[in-house]
Write a protein that holds these residues in place. Structure first.
Motif, mmCIF file in Angstrom:
data_model
loop_
_atom_site.group_PDB
_atom_site.id
_atom_site.type_symbol
_atom_site.label_atom_id
_atom_site.label_comp_id
_atom_site.label_asym_id
_atom_site.label_seq_id
_atom_site.Cartn_x
_atom_site.Cartn_y
_atom_site.Cartn_z
ATOM 1 N N GLU A 226 0.821 -1.200 0.000
ATOM 2 C CA GLU A 226 0.000 0.000 0.000
ATOM 3 C C GLU A 226 0.863 1.261 0.000
ATOM 4 O O GLU A 226 0.592 2.224 -0.724
ATOM 5 C CB GLU A 226 -0.931 -0.004 1.217
ATOM 6 N N GLY B 207 2.486 1.639 -3.358
ATOM 7 C CA GLY B 207 1.508 2.112 -4.325
ATOM 8 C C GLY B 207 1.270 3.600 -4.194
ATOM 9 O O GLY B 207 1.137 4.329 -5.198
ATOM 10 N N TYR B 208 1.239 4.063 -2.942
ATOM 11 C CA TYR B 208 1.059 5.505 -2.720
ATOM 12 C C TYR B 208 2.242 6.294 -3.260
ATOM 13 O O TYR B 208 2.081 7.326 -3.930
ATOM 14 C CB TYR B 208 0.885 5.760 -1.225
ATOM 15 N N ASP C 287 4.213 5.459 -5.618
ATOM 16 C CA ASP C 287 4.268 5.366 -7.081
ATOM 17 C C ASP C 287 3.394 6.436 -7.737
ATOM 18 O O ASP C 287 3.623 6.813 -8.892
ATOM 19 C CB ASP C 287 3.831 3.970 -7.522
ATOM 20 N N GLN C 288 2.389 6.923 -7.000
ATOM 21 C CA GLN C 288 1.479 7.923 -7.558
ATOM 22 C C GLN C 288 2.039 9.343 -7.451
ATOM 23 O O GLN C 288 1.511 10.269 -8.064
ATOM 24 C CB GLN C 288 0.135 7.856 -6.827
ATOM 25 N N LEU C 289 3.120 9.506 -6.690
ATOM 26 C CA LEU C 289 3.686 10.838 -6.490
ATOM 27 C C LEU C 289 4.461 11.291 -7.721
ATOM 28 O O LEU C 289 4.960 10.481 -8.512
ATOM 29 C CB LEU C 289 4.614 10.842 -5.278
ATOM 30 N N SER C 290 4.601 12.609 -7.855
ATOM 31 C CA SER C 290 5.394 13.172 -8.949
ATOM 32 C C SER C 290 6.879 12.954 -8.667
ATOM 33 O O SER C 290 7.285 12.648 -7.532
ATOM 34 C CB SER C 290 5.109 14.667 -9.091
ATOM 35 N N GLN D 140 8.137 15.196 -5.929
ATOM 36 C CA GLN D 140 7.735 14.737 -4.600
ATOM 37 C C GLN D 140 8.588 13.559 -4.133
ATOM 38 O O GLN D 140 8.966 13.483 -2.962
ATOM 39 C CB GLN D 140 6.253 14.359 -4.612
ATOM 40 N N LYS D 141 8.883 12.651 -5.065
ATOM 41 C CA LYS D 141 9.724 11.497 -4.717
ATOM 42 C C LYS D 141 11.130 11.948 -4.314
ATOM 43 O O LYS D 141 11.705 11.449 -3.346
ATOM 44 C CB LYS D 141 9.809 10.522 -5.889
#
Length: 522
Positions: A9, A12-13, A15-18, A21-22
Motif C-alpha cells: 500500500e 503504491g502511494y 508510485d502515484q507521487l510526482s 515529490q519522490k
C-alpha cells in the motif's frame, strides 16, 4: 492487514507521487530518521549524552576532523567527560582524561577490540596476517619478535648509524649541502620524513636494505601514510588516487623486502644479530608452533617502520619548529651537548647511547614535544559486549566504538598549566611516570599496568607502543646532530596542526632558515 499488504500500500502511494515529490521525500527521509533516532537516543537513561548533529551519517565528522581537541573541549563543557558523537555512521563514545585512559586501555580483551576497530584501516597498508589482521595473542607475540631489535645493546649500535645517516643527509640533500653552503632553507615536511625513514631503515633493517632506500622509497612510505585518514577508517577501498598510491606503495615495499628475504634464504646468509630482518627469519614461530610466512615477515617489517615513521617524523618536525622560535633554547641544548663531549674530550662522533641519557634538556625537549603534539590524536576500540561506564548508569552497546584521547589530556590546562606554551623545563618539576608501579606482561615484556596518567604519548595497556626507547634514541641522535651542526630559525608564522590525516603533522609549508655552526663536522 498484514505487513506485506501494508508495504504494498505504501509503495503504491509512493508510485502515484510526482518525480519532484519522490526526490523531496528521498532527501528529507534521512534527516527525519536521524532526528527521530537522536530524540530516541536522548530519552534513554542508559545511554551517554549524544552530541547533536544535522547531517545524517556524516554526524560530527567535519568538526571532529578539523579540530578534534577543540571539539572534545566544547563537548566536555556541555556534556562532561563522557559523551558520544556520530562519525561517518559510527557511534563513538568518548571518555576524556586519565579515568578515560584507564577505561579504554585496560578494558577486558573480550569486551573491546583494537583489531576490530583498526584492521580494515591497517591491513591494506601493512598487509595480511600482521598487526591488527590477526588474533590479539598473535599480535602480542609479533611485538615480542620485534623487540629483539629494541634492546639497549642494539641502541648502542644504532646511535652512530643514525648520526651517520643524518650527516650524509646534511651533506647531500639539496636543501642543505653543508659541505658547500653556509646557510639555506628547508621544509620539515620534506626533510623529516626522509631523515626518519633513512635512519630507521639503516638501524633496524641493516646496511643492505638501507642501500635500496632513496628519496623515491621514502615517497612510497609517504604514499602509505595517506592510507591513514578518517575516510580510510570507514572505507578501506575506494576508486580514488590516494587509495591507488597506497596500494602501489604497499606492493613495491613488500616486494623489496621479500626479494631480500628470499635471497638470504636461498644463500643461507642469515645472521641472528645482524638486523631485524634476520632476527624475524630465525625467531618468528608462534607458541602454537605455527611459523610466520616470509610474506607476513615482510608485512610486519612495514608495520614496524611505519610505527616509527609516524612518531619520529612528526615529533622531529615539531621540535625543530618550536626550537626555531627559541634561539636561547637551542643555545642551551648546544651547551649541554658540548658539556658532555668535553668530558669525553671528543666531538659529536664520540657521542654514544649512554651519553644521550646524560642530557636531560634534550630528553625534556622530546618529552615536551610529545606532550604538545601527540602523533595520534585519537585511539579507538570497538565494543564487543555491552560495557558499563564505571560509576555511572551508562551502557555502551556492542557495535559502538570507544575513543580515548591522551593528546587532549596532554594539552589541557587542567593537568598541564600553560599547556599551550612549549616549555621543556616543566619536566624538571613533573613526575611523568605512571601513578601505578605495578607491571603486567601481555607477552612482549613487562610494562606499567597503570594508565591513569594524563601523559601517555605512547599509549597504554596491551597495545602500548614497544618503540618508545627506540624513538628517544633516534630523536635524541637526530636532534643532537642538528644542534651540533647548525642554528636555525622559523621562516614565517608558526604552522597550525593538520588534522586531516590521523597523524598530527604541521600544515605546510613548514620552513626553517639554517646557518652552519663553526663546530659543524661537514
Amino acid at each position: 492487514m498484514s505487513m506485506m499488504e501494508q508495504v504494498k500500500e505504501v509503495l503504491g502511494y509512493l508510485d502515484q507521487l510526482s518525480l519532484w515529490q519522490k526526490v523531496s521525500i528521498a532527501i528529507l527521509a534521512p534527516f527525519v530518521y536521524s532526528l527521530l533516532w537522536q530524540f530516541y537516543f536522548s530519552l534513554r537513561s542508559d545511554r551517554v549524552p549524544l552530541v547533536f548533529y544535522w547531517i545524517p551519517w556524516v554526524g560530527s565528522a567535519v568538526e571532529y576532523g578539523m579540530q578534534p581537541y577543540e571539539f572534545f573541549e566544547k563537548c566536555r563543557r556541555k556534556h562532561g567527560d563522557v559523551f558520544a558523537f556520530v562519525l561517518l555512521g559510527k557511534v563513538m563514545t568518548v571518555y576524556l582524561g586519565p579515568k578515560g585512559h584507564e577505561f579504554v586501555f585496560n578494558s577486558r580483551l573480550q569486551d573491546v577490540s583494537a583489531e576490530e576497530a583498526y584492521k580494515h584501516l591497517t591491513t591494506p597498508v601493512f598487509g595480511k596476517g600482521v598487526i591488527y589482521d590477526c588474533p590479539n595473542w598473535r599480535l602480542m607475540e609479533q611485538k615480542k619478535f620485534a623487540k629483539a631489535a629494541l634492546t639497549r645493546d642494539s641502541f648502542r649500535m644504532y646511535v652512530p648509524k643514525v648520526r651517520e645517516e643524518v650527516l650524509d643527509y646534511f651533506a647531500n640533500a639539496s636543501a642543505f649541502q653543508l659541505t658547500k653552503k653556509k646557510s639555506g632553507e628547508f621544509d620539515v615536511l620534506k626533510s623529516q620524513p626522509e631523515i626518519t625513514i633513512f635512519t630507521a631503515s639503516r638501524s633496524l633493517l641493516g646496511d643492505e636494505m638501507r642501500k635500496r632506500f632513496d628519496a623515491s622509497f621514502a615517497q612510497l612510505y609517504a604514499d602509505l601514510d595517506k592510507g591513514f585518514t578518517p575516510l580510510n577508517f570507514v572505507f578501506s577501498h575506494l576508486p580514488l588516487e590516494n587509495y591507488r598510491k597506497r596500494d602501489r606503495a604497499q606492493k613495491k615495499i613488500s616486494s623489496t623486502y621479500m626479494n631480500l628475504i628470499k635471497s638470504r634464504r636461498s644463500t643461507g646468509d642469515i645472521e641472528p644479530k645482524r638486523d631485524l630482518i634476520d632476527s624475524l627469519m630465525i625467531n618468528s614461530t608462534y607458541k602454537d608452533g605455527v611459523k610466520m610466512t616470509d610474506q607476513e615477515i615482510a608485512n610486519l617489517l612495514i608495520g614496524v617502520l611505519m610505527g616509527g615513521q609516524h612518531t619520529s617524523a612528526t615529533t622531529s618536525s615539531w621540535f625543530l619548529l618550536h626550537l626555531g622560535e627559541k634561539p636561547e633554547l637551542q643555545e642551551r641544548l648546544y651547551q649541554e651537548l658540548q658539556g658532555v663531549l668535553k668530558e669525553k674530550n671528543g666531538t659529536l662522533r664520540d657521542l654514544d647511547y649512554d651519553d644521550l641519557q646524560k642530557m636531560p634538556l634534550f630528553n625534556n625537549v622530546i618529552k615536551e614535544t610529545l606532550r604538545m603534539h601527540s602523533p595520534l590524536h585519537s585511539i579507538m576500540r570497538k565494543v564487543l559486549n555491552p560495557l558499563l561506564v564505571p560509576n555511572t548508569k551508562y551502557v555502551i552497546p556492542a557495535g559502538h566504538y570507544l575513543l580515548s584521547s591522551p593528546g587532549y589530556a596532554m594539552t589541557s590546562e587542567k593537568w598541564f598549566p600553560d599547556a599551550g606554551e612549549f616549555d621543556p623545563d616543566r619536566w624538571e618539576h613533573i613526575a611523568a611516570a605512571s601513578d601505578n608501579k605495578e607491571t603486567i606482561d601481555y607477552g612482549f615484556g613487562a610494562i606499567s599496568k597503570g594508565v591513569s596518567s594524563p601523559y601517555l604519548p605512547f599509549g597504554g595497556g596491551r597495545h602500548r607502543c614497544i618503540g618508545e626507547q627506540f624513538a628517544y634514541m633516534q630523536l635524541g641522535t637526530i636532534l643532537s646532530t642538528f644542534v651540533y651542526n647548525m642554528k636555525w630559525s622559523l621562516k614565517g608564522k608558526f604552522p597550525h596542526v593538520d588534522y586531516t590525516s590521523m597523524v598530527t603533522l604541521p600544515e605546510g609549508p613548514a620552513e626553517l632558515v639554517w646557518e652552519k655552526r663553526e663546530s659543524s663536522l661537514l
